[in-house]
Design a protein around this motif. Structure first.
Motif, PDB file in Angstrom:
ATOM      1  N   VAL A  35      -3.238 -44.080  74.967  1.00 52.26           N
ATOM      2  CA  VAL A  35      -2.484 -45.222  74.427  1.00 52.26           C
ATOM      3  C   VAL A  35      -2.719 -46.446  75.293  1.00 52.26           C
ATOM      4  N   GLN A  36      -2.955 -46.203  76.591  1.00 52.59           N
ATOM      5  CA  GLN A  36      -3.288 -47.313  77.482  1.00 52.59           C
ATOM      6  C   GLN A  36      -3.924 -46.752  78.743  1.00 52.59           C
ATOM      7  N   GLY A  40      -2.768 -51.647  81.402  1.00 52.29           N
ATOM      8  CA  GLY A  40      -1.671 -51.872  80.470  1.00 52.29           C
ATOM      9  C   GLY A  40      -2.090 -52.593  79.200  1.00 52.29           C
ATOM     10  N   ILE A  41      -1.233 -52.481  78.189  1.00 51.77           N
ATOM     11  CA  ILE A  41      -1.570 -52.949  76.841  1.00 51.77           C
ATOM     12  C   ILE A  41      -1.835 -54.453  76.804  1.00 51.77           C
ATOM     13  N   LEU A  42      -0.991 -55.214  77.502  1.00 53.31           N
ATOM     14  CA  LEU A  42      -1.141 -56.676  77.464  1.00 53.31           C
ATOM     15  C   LEU A  42      -2.500 -57.094  78.021  1.00 53.31           C
ATOM     16  N   ALA A  43      -2.855 -56.568  79.175  1.00 59.51           N
ATOM     17  CA  ALA A  43      -4.138 -56.909  79.805  1.00 59.51           C
ATOM     18  C   ALA A  43      -5.309 -56.409  78.956  1.00 59.51           C
ATOM     19  N   GLY A 235      -2.702 -48.616  72.077  1.00 59.44           N
ATOM     20  CA  GLY A 235      -1.638 -49.622  72.079  1.00 59.44           C
ATOM     21  C   GLY A 235      -2.195 -50.999  71.780  1.00 59.44           C
ATOM     22  N   ASP A 238      -3.585 -51.469  68.293  1.00 60.24           N
ATOM     23  CA  ASP A 238      -2.573 -51.780  67.284  1.00 60.24           C
ATOM     24  C   ASP A 238      -2.171 -53.254  67.325  1.00 60.24           C
ATOM     25  N   ALA A 305      12.420 -62.367  69.658  1.00 57.28           N
ATOM     26  CA  ALA A 305      12.681 -60.939  69.429  1.00 57.28           C
ATOM     27  C   ALA A 305      11.679 -60.365  68.442  1.00 57.28           C
ATOM     28  N   PRO A 306      10.966 -59.297  68.822  1.00 60.42           N
ATOM     29  CA  PRO A 306      10.081 -58.640  67.864  1.00 60.42           C
ATOM     30  C   PRO A 306      10.883 -57.946  66.759  1.00 60.42           C
ATOM     31  N   ARG A 308      10.442 -54.823  64.390  1.00 63.91           N
ATOM     32  CA  ARG A 308       9.571 -53.648  64.336  1.00 63.91           C
ATOM     33  C   ARG A 308       9.483 -53.088  62.920  1.00 63.91           C
ATOM     34  N   PHE A 329       4.951 -57.563  69.236  1.00 65.38           N
ATOM     35  CA  PHE A 329       4.642 -58.757  70.004  1.00 65.38           C
ATOM     36  C   PHE A 329       3.144 -58.977  69.939  1.00 65.38           C
ATOM     37  N   PRO A 331       0.230 -60.596  71.736  1.00 64.06           N
ATOM     38  CA  PRO A 331      -0.087 -61.258  73.008  1.00 64.06           C
ATOM     39  C   PRO A 331      -0.879 -62.549  72.836  1.00 64.06           C
ATOM     40  N   ARG A 358      18.712 -54.891  64.802  1.00 61.63           N
ATOM     41  CA  ARG A 358      19.875 -54.338  65.511  1.00 61.63           C
ATOM     42  C   ARG A 358      21.179 -54.958  64.995  1.00 61.63           C
ATOM     43  N   LYS A 360      21.725 -57.756  63.655  1.00 56.80           N
ATOM     44  CA  LYS A 360      21.843 -59.226  63.706  1.00 56.80           C
ATOM     45  C   LYS A 360      20.797 -59.868  62.807  1.00 56.80           C
TER      46      LYS A 360
ATOM     47  N   ASP B  33       4.220 -53.420  79.809  1.00 56.38           N
ATOM     48  CA  ASP B  33       4.519 -54.847  79.867  1.00 56.38           C
ATOM     49  C   ASP B  33       5.736 -55.201  79.019  1.00 56.38           C
ATOM     50  N   TYR B  36      10.150 -58.801  75.861  1.00 58.11           N
ATOM     51  CA  TYR B  36      11.405 -59.347  75.332  1.00 58.11           C
ATOM     52  C   TYR B  36      12.566 -58.560  75.893  1.00 58.11           C
ATOM     53  N   GLU B  56      12.061 -54.662  75.424  1.00 59.80           N
ATOM     54  CA  GLU B  56      10.952 -54.358  74.516  1.00 59.80           C
ATOM     55  C   GLU B  56       9.620 -54.563  75.217  1.00 59.80           C
ATOM     56  N   LYS B  59       4.738 -52.221  72.764  1.00 52.32           N
ATOM     57  CA  LYS B  59       4.709 -51.071  71.878  1.00 52.32           C
ATOM     58  C   LYS B  59       6.047 -50.736  71.228  1.00 52.32           C
TER      59      LYS B  59
END
Lengths: 381, 123
Positions: A35-36, A40-43, A235, A238, A305-306, A308, A329, A331, A358, A360, B33, B36, B56, B59
């Motif tokens: 998955v990573q 990490g996923i962001l990098a 990750g 996706d 806020a993501p 999902r 999210f 990036p 959630r 809201k 990472d 949020y 968050e 993922k």
């Protein structure tokens, strides 16, 4: 195949290498997949957008549809899909859909006609890992005499994606550099016999390299030794495909969604629209003419806020009008991005939406996709 | 200052009759990472175990539970602008909220630092 009876996850030929590279392995479609990696996923996401990312996609199904000549094989596939494969030129790739008699989507897949005249009559299919068994059974059960489906379980598949993919490939596989997007060729990569496609699922330029399983680790080590290349997990795969506005089977499309609802009209070939004769043509052509009741759209949440998968979508009056099918999210987009289905009357660009996160209400709107522009390589004529 | 930990990977750092709450370095490393964070409202009362915040990653979204009962007296607003601070400084500057303890006896049921680090070793 993905449905191992004892529930032990399957592994790709690159599993040992993933672990050596420090990957976090997770179950995915019956396989243990990275998955990573430690960065990490962001990098990994950003590296793919800026340089070149290497993905193991060997869990996907590669199979050959083999018949006596191109027209015969193409007609057999056309009986199962809305694509025009008779018109597919040698060395070209098409995205297509296996459709149900009710007009739903069994799977989305890539179809390649070999550039080699000696392989005329063979189409190569690449299908989703989680749908392999279903696809193969469905195709095999619906082939005419003389056409066979031959799953290639001895092949690995890796994707090299990103703006520097072409310069990396040029060092090992010089003929790859000049290939146009959505074309394929049998090429040698440092002496390894490969089937190279200029394609991918990240929105970036790049390649998919099909190679013998036994050669795959050596080939991947050569690529990873290049300074432009880092390994990338599922990750980031996706988040990259979501920003590119591309569907993920089982999330954005399934047997209940039609190609028209999913905004995949480009996969409905002109000739097939005119002639029909594919599974689900009644519903699909009807929706093309009258418009679908719901439509897959890009969704831009306001704020940070993501939203999902599974997030309820409401209109201004509080009525439920749809659901988020992919969201998170982005990036590169620099904030939350999502896609989902809304009732057709709410699908116009700019339409305000309310996402229920959630409990809201979160303001959002319908936006054009992709969220990050595609940068596919277009060969100059 | 004394710190306590939960098996859900939250920490509580005692500061007089108040306490800071955050997630552990192990938790952030598992999340990846952070992109949020949703913090509780100041003035809100939580019982131990309540959903109090959300963190968050690219993922997924994860709940942060109140490790002890109390009333929120401050939140770390800097996290909303820089959620990556949770990755960089989970057990220091990356605190989530400050609360006044309403059931200080609950601290006795939490892990001390050595016990928590030993617990993480078993995961």
């Amino acid at each position: 195949m993905a449905d191992s009876a004892d529930n032990l996850p399957l592994e790709t030929p690159l599993a040992d290498l993933h672990r050596e590279l420090g990957a976090r392995m997770v179950p995915f479609a019956g396989y243990s997949m990275p998955v990573q990696y430690p960065k990490g996923i962001l990098a990994e996401h950003n590296w793919t957008r800026e340089s070149a990312g290497l993905f193991d996609v060997s869990h996907m199904g590669q199979a050959f549809l083999v018949g006596p000549d191109h027209a015969t094989t193409a007609r057999a596939l056309e009986a199962l899909t809305p694509g025009d494969f008779q018109a597919l030129a040698p060395g070209r790739i098409r995205y297509t859909l296996l459709t149900t008699p009710e007009g739903g989507i069994i799977d989305d897949l890539m179809v390649t006609r070999s550039a080699d005249p000696s392989e005329d009559g063979t189409l190569t299919l690449v299908v989703n890992a989680g749908r392999k068994a279903i696809d193969y059974a469905h195709i095999a059960a619906n082939l005419p005499e003389g056409i066979t489906l031959e799953p290639a379980d001895d092949l690995a598949l890796v994707a090299l994606q990103g703006p520097k993919a072409a310069e990396v490939m040029a060092r090992h596989c010089p003929d790859a550099a000049a290939m146009g997007f959505m074309t394929a060729a049998r090429l040698a990569f440092d002496g390894f016999d490969c089937h190279v496609s200029r394609s991918g699922y990240t929105g970036e330029d790049g390649y998919e390299i099909s190679v013998k399983a036994d050669d795959s680790e050596a080939l991947v080590r050569i690529l990873l030794a290049e300074p432009e290349v880092e390994p990338i997990g599922l990750g980031a795969r996706d988040s990259l495909r979501l920003e590119a506005g591309l569907c993920l089977y089982g999330h954005d499309i399934d047997e209940a969604t039609s190609p028209v609802e999913a905004d995949l009209g480009f996969a409905l070939a002109k000739r097939r629209r005119a002639e029909g004769g594919f599974p689900g043509a009644g519903r699909i052509l009807g929706e093309l003419a009258a418009g679908p009741a719901r439509l897959r759209v890009g969704i831009q949440p306001e704020g940070r806020a993501p939203a999902r998968e599974g997030t309820e979508i409401r209109d201004a009056s509080g009525t439920t009008i749809g659901i988020v099918t992919s969201g998170g999210f982005g990036p590169t987009a620099g904030g939350p991005v999502a896609m989902g289905y809304v009732a057709a009357e709410h699908a116009a660009l700019g339409t305000p939406l309310t996402l229920v996160v959630r409990g809201k209400d979160l303001a959002a709107s319908v936006v054009a996709m992709p969220f990050v522009p595609h940068r596919y390589f277009r060969k100059q004529a | 200052m004394t710190s306590y930990f939960t098996r859900d990977h939250e920490w509580v750092r005692i500061d007089g009759d108040a306490a800071y709450v955050g997630i552990t370095d192990y938790a952030q490393s598992q999340l990846g990472d952070v992109v949020y964070v949703e913090l509780p409202e100041v003035g809100k009362t939580f019982a131990k175990g309540d959903d109090a915040a959300v963190v968050e990653s690219v993922k997924a979204a994860s709940d942060v539970y109140a490790p002890v009962s109390g009333v929120v007296v401050a939140v770390n607003g800097a996290l909303e602008k820089s959620p990556a601070m949770i990755n960089d400084a989970a057990e220091t500057d990356g605190w989530f909220w400050k609360l006044t303890l309403t059931e200080p006896g609950e601290l006795d049921g939490l892990l001390d630092e050595a016990a928590y680090r030993a617990f993480v070793e078993t995961l």
